[in-house]
Design a protein around this motif. Structure first.
Motif, short mmCIF file in Angstrom:
data_model
loop_
_atom_site.label_atom_id
_atom_site.label_comp_id
_atom_site.label_asym_id
_atom_site.label_seq_id
_atom_site.Cartn_x
_atom_site.Cartn_y
_atom_site.Cartn_z
N TYR A 71 -22.04 53.14 -32.17
CA TYR A 71 -20.76 53.76 -31.79
C TYR A 71 -19.97 52.78 -30.93
O TYR A 71 -20.57 51.95 -30.23
N VAL A 72 -18.65 52.94 -30.93
CA VAL A 72 -17.83 52.28 -29.90
C VAL A 72 -17.51 53.35 -28.88
O VAL A 72 -16.96 54.40 -29.23
N GLU B 130 -11.33 44.89 -33.21
CA GLU B 130 -12.47 44.01 -33.47
C GLU B 130 -13.79 44.76 -33.26
O GLU B 130 -14.72 44.60 -34.05
N ALA B 131 -13.83 45.57 -32.22
CA ALA B 131 -15.06 46.34 -31.95
C ALA B 131 -15.34 47.31 -33.10
O ALA B 131 -16.48 47.45 -33.56
N LEU B 132 -14.27 47.99 -33.59
CA LEU B 132 -14.47 48.95 -34.67
C LEU B 132 -14.95 48.26 -35.94
O LEU B 132 -15.76 48.79 -36.70
N GLU B 133 -14.44 47.05 -36.18
CA GLU B 133 -14.84 46.33 -37.40
C GLU B 133 -16.22 45.71 -37.24
O GLU B 133 -16.88 45.40 -38.21
N ILE C 130 -18.17 37.33 -24.83
CA ILE C 130 -17.19 37.60 -25.90
C ILE C 130 -16.55 38.95 -25.61
O ILE C 130 -17.26 39.94 -25.40
N LYS C 131 -15.23 39.00 -25.55
CA LYS C 131 -14.55 40.28 -25.28
C LYS C 131 -13.86 40.75 -26.55
O LYS C 131 -13.03 40.04 -27.11
N PHE C 132 -14.21 41.95 -27.01
CA PHE C 132 -13.61 42.48 -28.24
C PHE C 132 -12.35 43.28 -27.92
O PHE C 132 -12.29 44.00 -26.93
N SER C 133 -11.36 43.18 -28.79
CA SER C 133 -10.27 44.16 -28.74
C SER C 133 -10.77 45.41 -29.46
O SER C 133 -11.83 45.38 -30.09
N GLY D 53 -13.82 43.87 -40.91
CA GLY D 53 -14.50 42.73 -40.30
C GLY D 53 -14.14 41.38 -40.90
O GLY D 53 -14.61 40.35 -40.43
N LEU D 54 -13.28 41.38 -41.94
CA LEU D 54 -12.94 40.10 -42.58
C LEU D 54 -12.04 39.25 -41.69
O LEU D 54 -12.20 38.04 -41.60
N ARG D 55 -11.08 39.91 -41.01
CA ARG D 55 -10.12 39.14 -40.21
C ARG D 55 -10.83 38.27 -39.17
O ARG D 55 -10.55 37.09 -39.03
N ASN D 56 -11.82 38.88 -38.47
CA ASN D 56 -12.58 38.13 -37.47
C ASN D 56 -13.28 36.93 -38.05
O ASN D 56 -13.20 35.82 -37.52
#
Length: 596
Positions: free
Chosen positions: A573-574, A563-566, A557-560, A447-450
């Motif tokens: 759950y994803v 991004e969703a996993l982080e 907001i649309k996650f890749s 989650g740091l990159r986001n």
């Protein structure tokens, strides 16, 4: 057979490996003049083309001045280190590509270290010398320093260098002097890369990679170390644990251009593909029938991260996917483990859930994305870091993190990384940017990159590589904001979303089907909140001025997938289906969540 050269191309992500291979293929006239080839010829699966990265290593061969050159293109990300390590076993020399502006980067160090350990001598290619403000000589110095730090031998440190631009199709030994083509690079390969050392004796070949054909079954690929192998020859397969199994070769192929050519026999030193052998794995040796001798097998770094894969049991299951049962998922994961060395799968107490171990979020998300495109539906839990005990102390994986960002934003980055238990090691300016190096637990990277991209308006570039295990650093604060959870199953109504906009940000557009327990947005405060966004407007027969103002709904907001996993928390759950990525709570009903 002296006229063979085996080279691997290694570099950091985006320094131009695959582009260089394209130019070599064109220069050696592998295609007809009128043939349409496009760019990045070797990155042939959709995922590699979309992301612009190499995931699987590829083999091709070209002929230059009557010498056959086998070229192996390798991935640059440390997450695919398993690929790089085993492929370097086939090479006698490496081309190390370095960007003239950036110089060697963290992943360069990772791959170069592996190559030097195997005793390979590098040829340094300083690429992209046409970039403005670049300093090719400083890049060359930096490579020398890096190799010195990696304990290179005298002979390895005496490396030849060539400068140029793969994109503009020229290479030269002096960067100020532009040439017509890339011939100087290939001449240097012939001169400095040793021909394969060939021993006399019984055949020996280490299987370093494999392929699959639905007509002939599994195909073993590797470099023949000594002896010759012929078609229909009886051989012994020595497993990794040393058990010999009698077997028989059916056909033998060598690499020829982009494809394979069938031959009656192959001689030591060449890279070949063999069909007909059953039940082999990467790291096994193909040896003589009567006197088998094994080669040392491949050691692969162990995984650092795990995720829970389970069947999709949401209210929308089976609407889009073809493969939805636990048997399908289990078979697919087993098939993946044959090829993907750094992957491990364990069964859990539940029959429909599997714990999958890999080298990082990227490594596992590429697998999930591939499965999703093949028509699988599944759910993935929050990524977990693997902890282990060393001398009775709880230890966790630590990574080296390098962040490259604008100077005025460097304070923010340092603060964010130290909150996640990172330690700053070094900070150096480069032009108007700052390059900061940290040691940080792998947990802190999730989650740091986001967060960093948001804080630096998208300007930060981060790279990390695994160093080792160190004592546990203590708790790391997770995501501050809670989730907005749907109360009901139905369609998202614009009127409701508009009224709830001050409560947080939404992840779904108006008019989308949703279900109870689905995470539809992020709460602007801590703690989860259950909202009803399926409620329509109450209609009356009384008119009032200004009641129907225009609605302004902020875009969702649309996650890749990464991004969703982080982003998800431990109780979420994803849900991944061929067309959608949704976030949901593990327990869908609010009463169950309160009870738990």
């Amino acid at each position: 057979m002296t006229n063979i050269r085996n080279i691997a191309i290694i570099a950091h992500v985006d320094h131009g490996k695959t582009t260089l291979v394209d130019k070599i293929l064109h220069f050696c006239e592998l295609f007809r003049e009128n043939q349409q080839t496009g760019e990045l010829i070797l990155d042939n699966n959709d995922l590699e083309r979309e992301r612009g990265i190499t995931i699987l290593s590829k083999n091709v061969s070209v002929t230059y001045k009557d010498t056959k050159i086998n070229i192996i293109d390798t991935p640059g990300h440390a997450d695919f280190g398993g690929e790089v390590e085993r492929v370097l076993n086939m090479a006698d020399g490496v081309l190390l590509l370095v960007d003239a502006f950036e110089g060697p980067m963290p992943q360069t160090r990772f791959v170069l270290g592996k190559a030097l350990e195997l005793g390979l001598k590098p040829i340094v290619v300083v690429n992209k010398v046409d970039k403005p403000n670049c300093d090719p000589e400083a890049a060359h110095e930096a490579v020398f320093d890096l190799m010195f730090n990696l304990d290179a031998t005298e002979e390895q440190l005496d490396f030849p260098t060539v400068y140029g631009s793969a994109k503009h199709n020229w290479m030269s030994d002096d960067w100020k002097n532009q040439t017509e083509n890339i011939a100087p690079l290939l001449d240097m390969v012939l001169e400095h890369v040793p021909a394969p050392r060939v021993e006399e004796g019984t055949p020996q070949m280490l299987i370093t990679s494999l392929d699959y054909s639905k007509y002939t079954g599994r195909i073993a690929i590797g470099r023949l170390k000594r002896g010759t192998l012929k078609e229909n020859q009886q051989v012994t397969l020595i497993k990794r644990d040393g058990t010999p199994v009698k077997s028989k070769i059916k056909e033998v192929f060598v690499f020829d251009g982009m494809g394979r050519a069938k031959v009656s026999e192959v001689h030591a030193g060449d890279i070949c593909a063999i069909t007909g052998i059953e039940g082999f794995e990467i790291g096994d040796t193909i040896a003589d029938f009567e006197n088998p001798e094994a080669l040392p097998t491949i050691r692969i770094d162990e995984p650092t991260m795990s995720m829970l894969f389970t069947i999709n049991d949401s209210p929308f299951f089976g609407k889009e996917g073809k493969f939805v049962t636990s048997r399908h998922i289990n078979d697919r994961l087993e098939k993946e483990m044959e090829k993907n060395l750094a992957l491990r799968v364990e069964e859990t107490e539940k029959a429909d859930a599997f714990r999958v171990y890999g080298r990082g979020v990227l490594h596992l998300s590429v697998l999930i994305e591939t499965m999703r495109r093949e028509g699988y539906e599944l759910q993935i839990g929050q990524p977990q870091v693997i902890l282990k005990e060393v001398d009775g102390v709880k230890c966790e994986p630590i990574e080296e993190l390098v962040v490259d960002l604008p100077e005025d934003k460097s304070g923010t980055a340092v603060e964010m990384v130290t909150m996640r238990k990172g330690e700053m090691l070094n900070m150096e300016p480069k032009g108007d940017r700052m390059i900061v190096t940290f040691n940080i637990p792998s947990r802190g990277l999730i989650g740091l990159r986001n967060a960093l991209l948001t804080a630096t308006a998208g300007e930060a570039i981060m790279n990390h590589r695994f160093i080792g295990f160190e004592a546990y650093k203590g708790e790391i604060p997770g995501r501050q904001n809670g989730s907005l959870i749907s109360m009901d199953k139905g369609t998202a109504i614009p009127y409701s979303i508009n009224r709830l906009q001050d409560r947080g940000k939404f992840f779904i557009d108006p008019g989308v089907e949703i279900y109870e327990g689905q995470v539809v947005g992020e709460n602007s405060r801590a703690g989860d909140m259950v909202v009803n966004i399926t409620k329509t407007k109450h209609l009356t027969n009384i008119r009032s001025a200004g009641a129907d103002d225009k609605m302004r709904i902020a875009p969702a907001i649309k996650f890749s997938l990464e991004e969703a996993l982080e982003y998800i928390q431990g109780d979420e759950y994803v849900e991944v289906t061929p067309q959608n990525i949704r976030l949901r709570k593990i327990l869908l009903k609010e009463t169950d969540r309160k009870r738990a």
